[in-house]
Design a protein around this motif. Sequence first.
Motif, PDB file in Angstrom:
ATOM      1  N   GLU A  20       0.816  -1.202   0.000  1.00 37.43           N
ATOM      2  CA  GLU A  20       0.000   0.000   0.000  1.00 37.43           C
ATOM      3  C   GLU A  20       0.860   1.265   0.000  1.00 37.43           C
ATOM      4  OE1 GLU A  20      -3.353  -2.069  -0.385  1.00 37.43           O
ATOM      5  OE2 GLU A  20      -3.271   0.114  -0.233  1.00 37.43           O
ATOM      6  N   ALA A  21       2.101   1.130   0.444  1.00 36.93           N
ATOM      7  CA  ALA A  21       2.949   2.311   0.579  1.00 36.93           C
ATOM      8  C   ALA A  21       3.434   2.782  -0.786  1.00 36.93           C
ATOM      9  CB  ALA A  21       4.145   1.986   1.467  1.00 36.93           C
ATOM     10  N   GLN A  22       3.947   4.012  -0.795  1.00 39.08           N
ATOM     11  CA  GLN A  22       4.523   4.550  -2.010  1.00 39.08           C
ATOM     12  C   GLN A  22       5.837   3.838  -2.310  1.00 39.08           C
ATOM     13  OE1 GLN A  22       3.532   6.542   0.587  1.00 39.08           O
ATOM     14  NE2 GLN A  22       1.561   7.068  -0.301  1.00 39.08           N
ATOM     15  N   LYS A  23       6.320   3.977  -3.530  1.00 33.26           N
ATOM     16  CA  LYS A  23       7.499   3.257  -3.957  1.00 33.26           C
ATOM     17  C   LYS A  23       8.592   4.224  -4.386  1.00 33.26           C
ATOM     18  CE  LYS A  23       4.626  -0.524  -5.689  1.00 33.26           C
ATOM     19  NZ  LYS A  23       4.242  -1.295  -6.887  1.00 33.26           N
ATOM     20  N   MET A  24       9.839   3.737  -4.305  1.00 35.97           N
ATOM     21  CA  MET A  24      10.995   4.455  -4.812  1.00 35.97           C
ATOM     22  C   MET A  24      11.777   3.514  -5.720  1.00 35.97           C
ATOM     23  SD  MET A  24      12.512   6.630  -1.594  1.00 35.97           S
ATOM     24  CE  MET A  24      12.570   5.225  -0.465  1.00 35.97           C
ATOM     25  N   ASN A  25      12.502   4.113  -6.647  1.00 33.48           N
ATOM     26  CA  ASN A  25      13.305   3.302  -7.547  1.00 33.48           C
ATOM     27  C   ASN A  25      14.433   4.158  -8.101  1.00 33.48           C
ATOM     28  OD1 ASN A  25      14.086   1.039  -8.952  1.00 33.48           O
ATOM     29  ND2 ASN A  25      12.806   1.499 -10.726  1.00 33.48           N
ATOM     30  N   ILE A  26      15.568   3.550  -8.402  1.00 28.67           N
ATOM     31  CA  ILE A  26      16.694   4.247  -9.027  1.00 28.67           C
ATOM     32  C   ILE A  26      16.920   3.631 -10.396  1.00 28.67           C
ATOM     33  CG2 ILE A  26      19.182   4.638  -8.943  1.00 28.67           C
ATOM     34  CD1 ILE A  26      19.004   5.031  -5.999  1.00 28.67           C
ATOM     35  N   GLU A  27      16.962   4.511 -11.414  1.00 31.89           N
ATOM     36  CA  GLU A  27      17.126   4.048 -12.791  1.00 31.89           C
ATOM     37  C   GLU A  27      18.165   4.885 -13.520  1.00 31.89           C
ATOM     38  OE1 GLU A  27      13.541   3.801 -14.972  1.00 31.89           O
ATOM     39  OE2 GLU A  27      12.776   2.087 -13.861  1.00 31.89           O
ATOM     40  N   LYS A  28      18.641   4.355 -14.643  1.00 28.72           N
ATOM     41  CA  LYS A  28      19.570   5.035 -15.546  1.00 28.72           C
ATOM     42  C   LYS A  28      20.855   5.440 -14.831  1.00 28.72           C
ATOM     43  CE  LYS A  28      18.431   7.394 -18.987  1.00 28.72           C
ATOM     44  NZ  LYS A  28      18.049   8.507 -19.872  1.00 28.72           N
ATOM     45  N   PRO A 105      25.498  -0.959  -9.144  1.00 28.20           N
ATOM     46  CA  PRO A 105      25.980  -1.883 -10.179  1.00 28.20           C
ATOM     47  C   PRO A 105      27.510  -1.877 -10.252  1.00 28.20           C
ATOM     48  CG  PRO A 105      24.205  -0.504 -11.020  1.00 28.20           C
ATOM     49  CD  PRO A 105      24.604   0.064  -9.688  1.00 28.20           C
ATOM     50  N   GLY A 106      28.089  -2.989 -10.576  1.00 29.13           N
ATOM     51  CA  GLY A 106      29.541  -3.064 -10.738  1.00 29.13           C
ATOM     52  C   GLY A 106      30.267  -3.179  -9.414  1.00 29.13           C
ATOM     53  N   LYS A 107      31.406  -2.468  -9.313  1.00 33.53           N
ATOM     54  CA  LYS A 107      32.288  -2.577  -8.144  1.00 33.53           C
ATOM     55  C   LYS A 107      32.128  -1.430  -7.159  1.00 33.53           C
ATOM     56  CE  LYS A 107      35.722  -5.249 -10.699  1.00 33.53           C
ATOM     57  NZ  LYS A 107      37.162  -5.360 -11.093  1.00 33.53           N
ATOM     58  N   GLY A 108      30.983  -0.773  -7.180  1.00 32.62           N
ATOM     59  CA  GLY A 108      30.721   0.271  -6.200  1.00 32.62           C
ATOM     60  C   GLY A 108      31.054   1.670  -6.695  1.00 32.62           C
ATOM     61  N   LEU A 109      30.720   2.664  -5.873  1.00 29.26           N
ATOM     62  CA  LEU A 109      30.995   4.070  -6.186  1.00 29.26           C
ATOM     63  C   LEU A 109      32.437   4.389  -5.793  1.00 29.26           C
ATOM     64  CD1 LEU A 109      27.688   5.603  -4.766  1.00 29.26           C
ATOM     65  CD2 LEU A 109      28.192   5.065  -7.149  1.00 29.26           C
ATOM     66  N   LYS A 110      33.214   4.891  -6.762  1.00 27.21           N
ATOM     67  CA  LYS A 110      34.644   5.081  -6.524  1.00 27.21           C
ATOM     68  C   LYS A 110      35.004   6.558  -6.435  1.00 27.21           C
ATOM     69  CE  LYS A 110      35.939   0.790  -8.891  1.00 27.21           C
ATOM     70  NZ  LYS A 110      36.784   0.188  -9.943  1.00 27.21           N
ATOM     71  N   LYS A 111      36.034   6.837  -5.669  1.00 26.01           N
ATOM     72  CA  LYS A 111      36.528   8.206  -5.532  1.00 26.01           C
ATOM     73  C   LYS A 111      37.041   8.724  -6.880  1.00 26.01           C
ATOM     74  CE  LYS A 111      41.169   6.721  -4.104  1.00 26.01           C
ATOM     75  NZ  LYS A 111      42.173   6.753  -3.030  1.00 26.01           N
ATOM     76  N   LYS A 112      37.108  10.039  -6.992  1.00 25.02           N
ATOM     77  CA  LYS A 112      37.570  10.724  -8.207  1.00 25.02           C
ATOM     78  C   LYS A 112      36.683  10.455  -9.423  1.00 25.02           C
ATOM     79  CE  LYS A 112      42.464  10.558  -6.887  1.00 25.02           C
ATOM     80  NZ  LYS A 112      43.830  10.167  -7.310  1.00 25.02           N
ATOM     81  N   LYS A 113      35.457   9.952  -9.171  1.00 31.55           N
ATOM     82  CA  LYS A 113      34.527   9.709 -10.281  1.00 31.55           C
ATOM     83  C   LYS A 113      33.178  10.334  -9.953  1.00 31.55           C
ATOM     84  CE  LYS A 113      36.830   5.420 -11.651  1.00 31.55           C
ATOM     85  NZ  LYS A 113      37.599   6.089 -12.715  1.00 31.55           N
ATOM     86  N   HIS A 114      32.448  10.684 -11.034  1.00 33.01           N
ATOM     87  CA  HIS A 114      31.143  11.345 -10.909  1.00 33.01           C
ATOM     88  C   HIS A 114      30.084  10.431 -11.517  1.00 33.01           C
ATOM     89  CE1 HIS A 114      29.292  15.528 -10.376  1.00 33.01           C
ATOM     90  NE2 HIS A 114      28.284  14.721 -10.622  1.00 33.01           N
TER      91      HIS A 114
END
Length: 446
Positions: A20-28, A105-114
Motif C-alpha cells: 500500500e505504501a509509495q514506492k521508490m526506484n533508481i534508474e539510468k 551496479p559493478g564494483k561500487g561508487l569510486k573516488k575521483k569519479k562522478h
Amino acid sequence: MSRKVILATLLLMILLLPAEAQKMNIEKFKRVKFDLLNHTLLPVDKKLATFDLKTDEKGFTFKADGITDVKAQEGDGKLTLLTPHKTKFLVIKHPDYGQITWKVPGKGLKKKKHYQANLLTDKPGKEYKLSKQWVVFKVEPANAILQFDSTTVLLRDGTAQFNAPVGKHGYHVEAPFYEEVSDSIELSDSAKLTVPVILQSFYSYLTVRTPLPEATIVLDGQAIGKGSATSGHLQAGEHHLMVINGMRSFYDGIVSLGKAEKRIVELTKADIQNNSIIQKRSVVRSDTLPVSPDSAFMETLTLKAKAPVTITAPDDSTEIWINRESVAVGKWEGKLELGYYVLNTYKDSLESNPVPFWVDDELPKFLDLSAPMASYGLLNIHSNVVGATIYINKIKVGQTPFVVENLPASKPCKVRLTYDGFRDAEATIIPIGNDMVDVELKMKQL
C-alpha cells in the motif's frame, strides 16, 4: 481473540504495508564526465565518490553501505551525495515513500569519479505536476553572452537551453557593437518557452557606389576606398561625403544617418560633374532596396493514411473528446490520420485524466474506456543539440528540449532524435507512473 490470531493479524498487516505504501526506484545509473548543457567537466572529489540523484522531491536520508550517514546537497533538480570510496549499496528512506536498499551496479561508487541516476517515486493516485520547465533562447547575433538568473553562457550558435523552476526569471544578453537587452520571462508548467532575442546594432553603415572606378571616396576626411566602398562603424547624424580624383572634386555632399541605419548611396553620372567643383548639396538618395512582389504561396495537399478507430466510453451518457473537441457520446467510430492524439471523457461536469494514444499504422484500433485506466508518466527529453526532432515510437512529438506527458506507464517507448549533420540518437525508455524520467541523449556530428 487468541494470541496466535493477534500475531497472525499483525504479521499480515506488516506484509501488506509495502504493497500500500509509495514506492521508490533508481534508474539510468551511469558514470558521467561532462555537463552536456554547459559544455563543462563535472567536478570530482579526491577522496569520495560524487553521485547526483535527479529528483524534485525532498526529505530523503541516505546511508552508505547501511552504516555511514550521507548528507545530500540540494541542487537544481538533483541531490548530490559524496559517498565513501567503493560504496556497495545505499539505504534510502523517505517519510512518505518508505525505504529501499539499492545495490550499486559493478564494483561500487569510486573516488575521483562522478555518477548520475534518476531517483523516481511512485505514489498511486498522485498527479505529477511539473515544478521545472524548459526555456530555449534563440539569439542574433549568434556570438553573444547570455546571463540567465546567475548562470552566464557564451553562445556560439545563438541557442541556449535551461531547465528552470516554474516562475519568473531574469535574463541579460550582450554582444560587441550591439545594444544590450535585459528582460524577464515567466515559466509555466504547461509548455516549453522559446525566447527570440534580436540585438540592435549600435552603429550605422554607409555604402557608396560611383561610376568612377579610380575615384577616391572620402568620408569625414578619411578615405574609405575607391569606386565603391563601405564605411566602418558610424554614429548616427550628419557625415561629410566627397568623391575625389587627384586634385579634382567630383562630389561634395552631406549624408544623414539614423541610429543603426544601413544606407546605400548610388552616385550616377548625373550626380558627377567632371573637372569642376560641386557645391555642397543634399542629393543623396536613401537605400531603397528593390522589394520583390509577393510570390504566390502554393500549399500541396497530400492524402494522409488513416486507420479505423473505435472508442467506447464507460457508459452511454459519457462524452468522448479527441484533442479537446467533443466527437460523440457513449461510443465513437471513425477514421483518424496517423499521428498522436489525446483523449478525454466528460460526465456531470467532471473531466477524466487525459489518455494519450498513437495511430501508427492503418490497422483498426479499439480503445475500451470501460476497463481500468493505467497510470501515466512523463519523459523529460533533452540533448546537447537544441532543436533536434523527437520521435516516440516513430511518431514526431516535438523538438529538444521537450517534456512529453501522458505516456502509459511500464510500456517501453523508443525515443529517437534526428538533426541535420548529426547521427541519430536512440534509447528505449520505460515511463514511470505519476513521475518523470529524465532522458539525456548525446548526438554526434557526422
